[in-house]
Write a protein that holds these residues in place. Sequence first.
Motif, PDB file in Angstrom:
ATOM      1  N   TYR A   1       0.784  -1.183  -0.017  1.00  0.00           N
ATOM      2  CA  TYR A   1       0.009   0.071  -0.102  1.00  0.00           C
ATOM      3  C   TYR A   1       0.801   1.172   0.085  1.00  0.00           C
ATOM      4  CZ  TYR A   1      -3.686  -3.244   1.070  1.00  0.00           C
ATOM      5  OH  TYR A   1      -4.626  -4.427   1.251  1.00  0.00           O
ATOM      6  N   ILE A   2       1.820   1.229   0.606  1.00  0.00           N
ATOM      7  CA  ILE A   2       2.824   2.538   0.803  1.00  0.00           C
ATOM      8  C   ILE A   2       3.658   2.575  -0.541  1.00  0.00           C
ATOM      9  CG2 ILE A   2       5.051   3.320   2.031  1.00  0.00           C
ATOM     10  CD1 ILE A   2       4.055   1.776   4.510  1.00  0.00           C
ATOM     11  N   LEU A   3       3.974   1.622  -1.182  1.00  0.00           N
ATOM     12  CA  LEU A   3       4.675   1.758  -2.423  1.00  0.00           C
ATOM     13  C   LEU A   3       3.742   2.285  -3.621  1.00  0.00           C
ATOM     14  CD1 LEU A   3       7.035  -1.408  -2.447  1.00  0.00           C
ATOM     15  CD2 LEU A   3       7.563   0.856  -2.035  1.00  0.00           C
ATOM     16  N   ASP A   4       2.606   1.773  -3.512  1.00  0.00           N
ATOM     17  CA  ASP A   4       1.432   2.184  -4.562  1.00  0.00           C
ATOM     18  C   ASP A   4       1.195   3.783  -4.081  1.00  0.00           C
ATOM     19  OD1 ASP A   4       1.065  -0.283  -5.511  1.00  0.00           O
ATOM     20  OD2 ASP A   4      -0.695  -0.968  -4.520  1.00  0.00           O
ATOM     21  N   PHE A   5       1.049   4.055  -2.921  1.00  0.00           N
ATOM     22  CA  PHE A   5       0.871   5.662  -2.674  1.00  0.00           C
ATOM     23  C   PHE A   5       1.978   6.370  -3.231  1.00  0.00           C
ATOM     24  CE2 PHE A   5       1.529   9.097   0.463  1.00  0.00           C
ATOM     25  CZ  PHE A   5       0.424   9.785   0.185  1.00  0.00           C
ATOM     26  N   LEU A   6       3.314   5.856  -2.751  1.00  0.00           N
ATOM     27  CA  LEU A   6       4.527   6.690  -3.155  1.00  0.00           C
ATOM     28  C   LEU A   6       4.696   6.818  -4.633  1.00  0.00           C
ATOM     29  CD1 LEU A   6       7.048   5.364  -0.437  1.00  0.00           C
ATOM     30  CD2 LEU A   6       5.836   7.611  -0.584  1.00  0.00           C
ATOM     31  N   ALA A   7       4.399   5.872  -5.261  1.00  0.00           N
ATOM     32  CA  ALA A   7       4.386   5.820  -6.719  1.00  0.00           C
ATOM     33  C   ALA A   7       3.449   6.874  -7.181  1.00  0.00           C
ATOM     34  CB  ALA A   7       4.150   4.504  -7.483  1.00  0.00           C
ATOM     35  N   SER A   8       2.110   6.822  -6.665  1.00  0.00           N
ATOM     36  CA  SER A   8       1.084   7.880  -7.193  1.00  0.00           C
ATOM     37  C   SER A   8       1.485   9.220  -6.997  1.00  0.00           C
ATOM     38  CB  SER A   8      -0.357   7.517  -6.459  1.00  0.00           C
ATOM     39  OG  SER A   8      -0.089   8.046  -5.169  1.00  0.00           O
ATOM     40  N   GLN A   9       2.435   9.376  -5.822  1.00  0.00           N
ATOM     41  CA  GLN A   9       2.957  10.888  -5.731  1.00  0.00           C
ATOM     42  C   GLN A   9       4.277  11.091  -6.404  1.00  0.00           C
ATOM     43  OE1 GLN A   9       0.959  12.827  -3.694  1.00  0.00           O
ATOM     44  NE2 GLN A   9      -0.380  11.132  -3.807  1.00  0.00           N
ATOM     45  N   GLY A  10       4.694  10.142  -7.304  1.00  0.00           N
ATOM     46  CA  GLY A  10       5.861  10.294  -8.184  1.00  0.00           C
ATOM     47  C   GLY A  10       7.156  10.117  -7.688  1.00  0.00           C
ATOM     48  N   VAL A  11       7.132   9.188  -6.364  1.00  0.00           N
ATOM     49  CA  VAL A  11       8.405   9.027  -5.874  1.00  0.00           C
ATOM     50  C   VAL A  11       8.920   7.661  -6.336  1.00  0.00           C
ATOM     51  CG1 VAL A  11       9.294   8.222  -3.432  1.00  0.00           C
ATOM     52  CG2 VAL A  11       7.446   9.848  -3.612  1.00  0.00           C
ATOM     53  N   ASP A  12      10.154   7.957  -6.955  1.00  0.00           N
ATOM     54  CA  ASP A  12      10.970   6.680  -7.558  1.00  0.00           C
ATOM     55  C   ASP A  12      11.613   5.855  -6.425  1.00  0.00           C
ATOM     56  OD1 ASP A  12      12.322   5.071  -8.994  1.00  0.00           O
ATOM     57  OD2 ASP A  12      13.690   6.198  -9.816  1.00  0.00           O
ATOM     58  N   THR A  13      10.887   4.707  -6.126  1.00  0.00           N
ATOM     59  CA  THR A  13      11.300   3.842  -4.856  1.00  0.00           C
ATOM     60  C   THR A  13      12.404   2.812  -5.558  1.00  0.00           C
ATOM     61  OG1 THR A  13       9.565   2.395  -5.353  1.00  0.00           O
ATOM     62  CG2 THR A  13       9.399   3.954  -3.601  1.00  0.00           C
ATOM     63  N   SER A  14      13.001   3.019  -6.574  1.00  0.00           N
ATOM     64  CA  SER A  14      13.761   1.967  -7.366  1.00  0.00           C
ATOM     65  C   SER A  14      15.192   2.706  -6.783  1.00  0.00           C
ATOM     66  CB  SER A  14      13.733   1.713  -8.838  1.00  0.00           C
ATOM     67  OG  SER A  14      14.376   3.054  -9.341  1.00  0.00           O
ATOM     68  N   ARG A  15      15.308   3.755  -6.366  1.00  0.00           N
ATOM     69  CA  ARG A  15      16.414   4.084  -5.696  1.00  0.00           C
ATOM     70  C   ARG A  15      16.148   4.851  -4.517  1.00  0.00           C
ATOM     71  NH1 ARG A  15      17.332   9.530  -8.216  1.00  0.00           N
ATOM     72  NH2 ARG A  15      15.388  10.012  -8.901  1.00  0.00           N
ATOM     73  N   GLU A  16      17.336   5.312  -3.810  1.00  0.00           N
ATOM     74  CA  GLU A  16      17.192   6.147  -2.646  1.00  0.00           C
ATOM     75  C   GLU A  16      16.042   7.001  -2.582  1.00  0.00           C
ATOM     76  OE1 GLU A  16      19.942   8.741   0.204  1.00  0.00           O
ATOM     77  OE2 GLU A  16      20.883   6.977  -0.383  1.00  0.00           O
ATOM     78  N   PHE A  17      15.311   7.440  -1.611  1.00  0.00           N
ATOM     79  CA  PHE A  17      14.347   8.385  -1.397  1.00  0.00           C
ATOM     80  C   PHE A  17      14.156   8.803  -0.182  1.00  0.00           C
ATOM     81  CE2 PHE A  17      12.314   4.281  -0.984  1.00  0.00           C
ATOM     82  CZ  PHE A  17      11.134   4.499  -0.036  1.00  0.00           C
ATOM     83  N   VAL A  18      13.805  10.222   0.085  1.00  0.00           N
ATOM     84  CA  VAL A  18      13.824  10.783   1.361  1.00  0.00           C
ATOM     85  C   VAL A  18      12.365  11.219   1.679  1.00  0.00           C
ATOM     86  CG1 VAL A  18      14.723  12.765   2.899  1.00  0.00           C
ATOM     87  CG2 VAL A  18      16.153  11.602   0.942  1.00  0.00           C
ATOM     88  N   ILE A  19      11.857  10.771   3.083  1.00  0.00           N
ATOM     89  CA  ILE A  19      10.732  11.204   3.564  1.00  0.00           C
ATOM     90  C   ILE A  19      10.992  11.729   5.106  1.00  0.00           C
ATOM     91  CG2 ILE A  19       8.462  10.186   4.556  1.00  0.00           C
ATOM     92  CD1 ILE A  19       8.841   8.096   2.549  1.00  0.00           C
ATOM     93  N   ASN A  20      10.758  12.845   5.124  1.00  0.00           N
ATOM     94  CA  ASN A  20      10.809  13.690   6.400  1.00  0.00           C
ATOM     95  C   ASN A  20      12.308  13.734   6.800  1.00  0.00           C
ATOM     96  OD1 ASN A  20       8.059  14.132   6.508  1.00  0.00           O
ATOM     97  ND2 ASN A  20       7.624  13.091   8.320  1.00  0.00           N
ATOM     98  N   GLY A  21      13.252  13.675   5.848  1.00  0.00           N
ATOM     99  CA  GLY A  21      14.710  13.569   6.308  1.00  0.00           C
ATOM    100  C   GLY A  21      15.170  12.478   6.460  1.00  0.00           C
ATOM    101  N   THR A  22      14.349  11.413   6.467  1.00  0.00           N
ATOM    102  CA  THR A  22      15.067   9.967   6.757  1.00  0.00           C
ATOM    103  C   THR A  22      15.266   9.580   5.310  1.00  0.00           C
ATOM    104  OG1 THR A  22      13.600   9.650   8.674  1.00  0.00           O
ATOM    105  CG2 THR A  22      14.287   7.597   7.443  1.00  0.00           C
ATOM    106  N   HIS A  23      16.242   9.034   5.096  1.00  0.00           N
ATOM    107  CA  HIS A  23      16.904   8.523   3.665  1.00  0.00           C
ATOM    108  C   HIS A  23      16.295   7.019   3.623  1.00  0.00           C
ATOM    109  CE1 HIS A  23      19.326  11.780   2.222  1.00  0.00           C
ATOM    110  NE2 HIS A  23      19.405  11.975   3.598  1.00  0.00           N
TER     111      HIS A  23
END
Length: 96
Positions: free
Chosen positions: A28-50
Amino acid sequence: MMIGGLNSLIHFADQQYFSSMTDTYTDYILDFLASQGVDTSREFVINGTHCELVNGKICEVGNDYVVPSAIQQKAVKRYEESMSQLLNSGTWYRWS
């Protein structure tokens, strides 16, 4: 499930939860992140956490410990301070 997933993701990103708390909701989280344009195939940052995906699970980048790095760093700092106090006071030899 989406509410639980977002809740666990926010707490994980704020260094309040272990990364394993997101495991139940990963899809569910990955679907949501993808819908927001977050590329989870590489490092991503959420609230300062890599973050990164490791074996299909969301993890903190470079964290080899079970606990969030912020908590681990505080524990190490307290340990170092207490050891320093013991060494400076000359009472360290009483522990042996």
